[in-house]
Design a protein around this motif. Sequence first.
Motif, PDB file in Angstrom:
ATOM      1  N   VAL A  13       0.839  -1.384  -0.068  1.00 25.88           N
ATOM      2  CA  VAL A  13       0.061   0.057   0.003  1.00 25.88           C
ATOM      3  C   VAL A  13       0.857   1.260   0.089  1.00 25.88           C
ATOM      4  N   ALA A  14       1.944   1.180   0.786  1.00 25.28           N
ATOM      5  CA  ALA A  14       2.969   2.253   0.485  1.00 25.28           C
ATOM      6  C   ALA A  14       3.351   2.605  -0.940  1.00 25.28           C
TER       7      ALA A  14
ATOM      8  N   ALA B  29      -5.822 -12.202  10.401  1.00 24.75           N
ATOM      9  CA  ALA B  29      -4.967 -11.635   9.373  1.00 24.75           C
ATOM     10  C   ALA B  29      -5.540 -10.548   8.860  1.00 24.75           C
ATOM     11  N   HIS B  30      -6.771 -10.833   8.473  1.00 24.99           N
ATOM     12  CA  HIS B  30      -7.736  -9.763   7.714  1.00 24.99           C
ATOM     13  C   HIS B  30      -7.847  -8.632   8.613  1.00 24.99           C
ATOM     14  N   ARG B  31      -7.929  -8.581   9.838  1.00 26.77           N
ATOM     15  CA  ARG B  31      -8.051  -7.287  10.713  1.00 26.77           C
ATOM     16  C   ARG B  31      -6.765  -6.706  10.608  1.00 26.77           C
ATOM     17  N   ALA B  32      -5.419  -7.376  10.676  1.00 28.63           N
ATOM     18  CA  ALA B  32      -4.370  -6.886  10.620  1.00 28.63           C
ATOM     19  C   ALA B  32      -4.023  -6.003   9.385  1.00 28.63           C
ATOM     20  N   ALA B  33      -4.519  -6.877   8.346  1.00 30.82           N
ATOM     21  CA  ALA B  33      -4.315  -6.254   6.991  1.00 30.82           C
ATOM     22  C   ALA B  33      -4.921  -4.808   6.753  1.00 30.82           C
ATOM     23  N   ARG B  34      -6.226  -5.053   7.307  1.00 26.04           N
ATOM     24  CA  ARG B  34      -7.164  -3.761   7.140  1.00 26.04           C
ATOM     25  C   ARG B  34      -6.627  -2.508   7.805  1.00 26.04           C
TER      26      ARG B  34
ATOM     27  N   ALA C 119      -3.432  -1.185   5.957  1.00 28.98           N
ATOM     28  CA  ALA C 119      -3.719  -0.782   4.615  1.00 28.98           C
ATOM     29  C   ALA C 119      -4.373   0.730   5.155  1.00 28.98           C
ATOM     30  N   LYS C 120      -5.281   0.856   6.032  1.00 22.92           N
ATOM     31  CA  LYS C 120      -5.846   2.108   6.551  1.00 22.92           C
ATOM     32  C   LYS C 120      -5.015   3.198   7.088  1.00 22.92           C
ATOM     33  N   ALA C 121      -4.059   2.421   7.645  1.00 21.44           N
ATOM     34  CA  ALA C 121      -2.679   3.435   8.293  1.00 21.44           C
ATOM     35  C   ALA C 121      -2.161   4.080   7.180  1.00 21.44           C
ATOM     36  N   ARG C 122      -2.089   3.493   6.063  1.00 20.29           N
ATOM     37  CA  ARG C 122      -1.328   4.492   4.802  1.00 20.29           C
ATOM     38  C   ARG C 122      -2.168   5.206   4.030  1.00 20.29           C
TER      39      ARG C 122
ATOM     40  N   ARG D  51     -20.588 -11.393   9.286  1.00 20.12           N
ATOM     41  CA  ARG D  51     -20.390 -10.520  10.380  1.00 20.12           C
ATOM     42  C   ARG D  51     -19.213  -9.662  10.352  1.00 20.12           C
ATOM     43  N   GLU D  52     -18.154 -10.386  10.184  1.00 24.56           N
ATOM     44  CA  GLU D  52     -16.755  -9.848  10.310  1.00 24.56           C
ATOM     45  C   GLU D  52     -16.794  -8.660   9.300  1.00 24.56           C
ATOM     46  N   ALA D  53     -17.355  -8.611   8.120  1.00 25.10           N
ATOM     47  CA  ALA D  53     -17.377  -7.334   6.966  1.00 25.10           C
ATOM     48  C   ALA D  53     -18.096  -6.211   7.523  1.00 25.10           C
ATOM     49  N   ARG D  54     -19.122  -6.346   8.729  1.00 27.91           N
ATOM     50  CA  ARG D  54     -19.436  -5.198   9.285  1.00 27.91           C
ATOM     51  C   ARG D  54     -18.624  -3.847   9.505  1.00 27.91           C
ATOM     52  N   ASP D  55     -17.359  -4.408   9.687  1.00 25.30           N
ATOM     53  CA  ASP D  55     -16.226  -3.422  10.295  1.00 25.30           C
ATOM     54  C   ASP D  55     -15.477  -2.897   8.857  1.00 25.30           C
ATOM     55  N   ASP D  56     -15.988  -3.539   7.743  1.00 23.21           N
ATOM     56  CA  ASP D  56     -15.206  -3.156   6.440  1.00 23.21           C
ATOM     57  C   ASP D  56     -15.867  -2.248   5.747  1.00 23.21           C
ATOM     58  N   ASP D  57     -15.305  -1.813   4.391  1.00 23.63           N
ATOM     59  CA  ASP D  57     -16.000  -0.772   3.593  1.00 23.63           C
ATOM     60  C   ASP D  57     -17.170  -1.353   2.629  1.00 23.63           C
ATOM     61  N   PHE D  58     -16.657  -2.758   2.272  1.00 24.35           N
ATOM     62  CA  PHE D  58     -17.415  -3.552   1.372  1.00 24.35           C
ATOM     63  C   PHE D  58     -17.178  -5.173   1.771  1.00 24.35           C
ATOM     64  N   VAL D  59     -18.054  -5.604   1.097  1.00 22.96           N
ATOM     65  CA  VAL D  59     -17.740  -7.118   0.854  1.00 22.96           C
ATOM     66  C   VAL D  59     -17.800  -7.639  -0.035  1.00 22.96           C
TER      67      VAL D  59
END
Length: 424
Positions: A142-143, A215-220, A223-226, A264-272
């Motif tokens: 992402v950088a 892993a998904h949460r860490a990746a999200r 990415a958002k930090a960048r 349910r996990e995707a509820r914290d995402d921007d899309f699924v």
Amino acid sequence: MTEFPEGFLWGVATAGHQVEGGNTASDTWFLENVHPTLFRERSGTACDSYARYEEDLDLAAGMGLNAFRFSVEWSRVEPARGEVSPAALDHYDRVVDAALIRGLAPVVTLNHFTAPHWFSAAGSWAAPDAPEVFADQVDRVVARIGDRIAAAVTLNEPNLEQLLQAGGKLPPEAELLKRDMLAAAARAAGTDRYVTGNVIPAAAQDEFQERFTLAHRAARAAAKARRADLPVGVSIALAHEVALPGGQAHRDARRAAVYDHWLREARDDDFVGVQNYETFWHGPDGEVVPDGARNGMGSVVDPDSLAGAVRYAHEVSGVPVLVTEHGIQTEDDTQRARFLPAALDSLGAEIGRGTPVLGYCHWTLLDNFEWIFGYGPKLGLVSVDRETFARTRKPSADVYAGLVRRARTAGNPDGGRRDVPVPA
């Protein structure tokens, strides 16, 4: 064609290992070359897309599309632990710029099943530090390219094995060969355990769901930090599950076992991301297979499957849907050409009922390497000569192009144009 919203992403989806070729530092390449192996053939040069990516982008742009989904191969970027390849990052930088120049918004998959061999030999996604190690990879990608991409998919189909097992797609002998292959890989790698993202023993499914989630949460987060405004989501395999009279309990059990955790996990995402290929019908005593035309997977062809899957995904997750894969496996391209208009009309009707859908990426652009099944299954809009790698558009590509052209111009004076940053 029902009118689609302005700015809708019309694209095709690809995956690095399946089209690039020569992905020699990956875990999947390693499994293709052990004995015994579940893979019918080796990926080899695949479609030679690592060298021919501009030709592939020209094909997508030539169909009037405005989006292109591809994956960044982690094993190319970090072929040995801690050794980052500037040349690989430069390559994906060029792919992004080449897509933008052609008016294609890049949709980037950060992990499409394959990972570096060293990662899987060190415990794969079950290793204690796997989320952090993957987050480091996401950060560096992402950088480099995150300022110019339209969306990022963290993981591709982390629920695939659950779907295959629930649908009875893996016979007992395949599960046994899978275990034998992974044991042989562990011995060859000199490690206690070897598992890859899409070859997981049945007994390890719950463990890997938990690890994939972390892993998904860490990746999200990475990415958002960048780039805080970068749309990030996870893509899941999602069949349309239909309850016949008395079949609701059986249908709901399938949904709970295969999809609901990730929705349910995707509820914290921007899309699924929804990846849909099949419909399953449920009666009071279990799955029912109706009469009807079949695709190459042996499934009954159902053009309404995608709309049903999209509807359920949004109902549970509450976030917009991005169709990251949809298509039909068939040797008969006329079947694909008939299937696409009906499926997209059904999707458009679902959008008209209020379900938010951001875009549609057809799987796939090219007939490619379909994992354990090798080069047998045909899902592409374009055929590829296995000797010369010459690309030939199928009639279904023209059908898709016509559908997209009409959808992008209906009610949109600018032709459905989507503004994307073009590199200088």
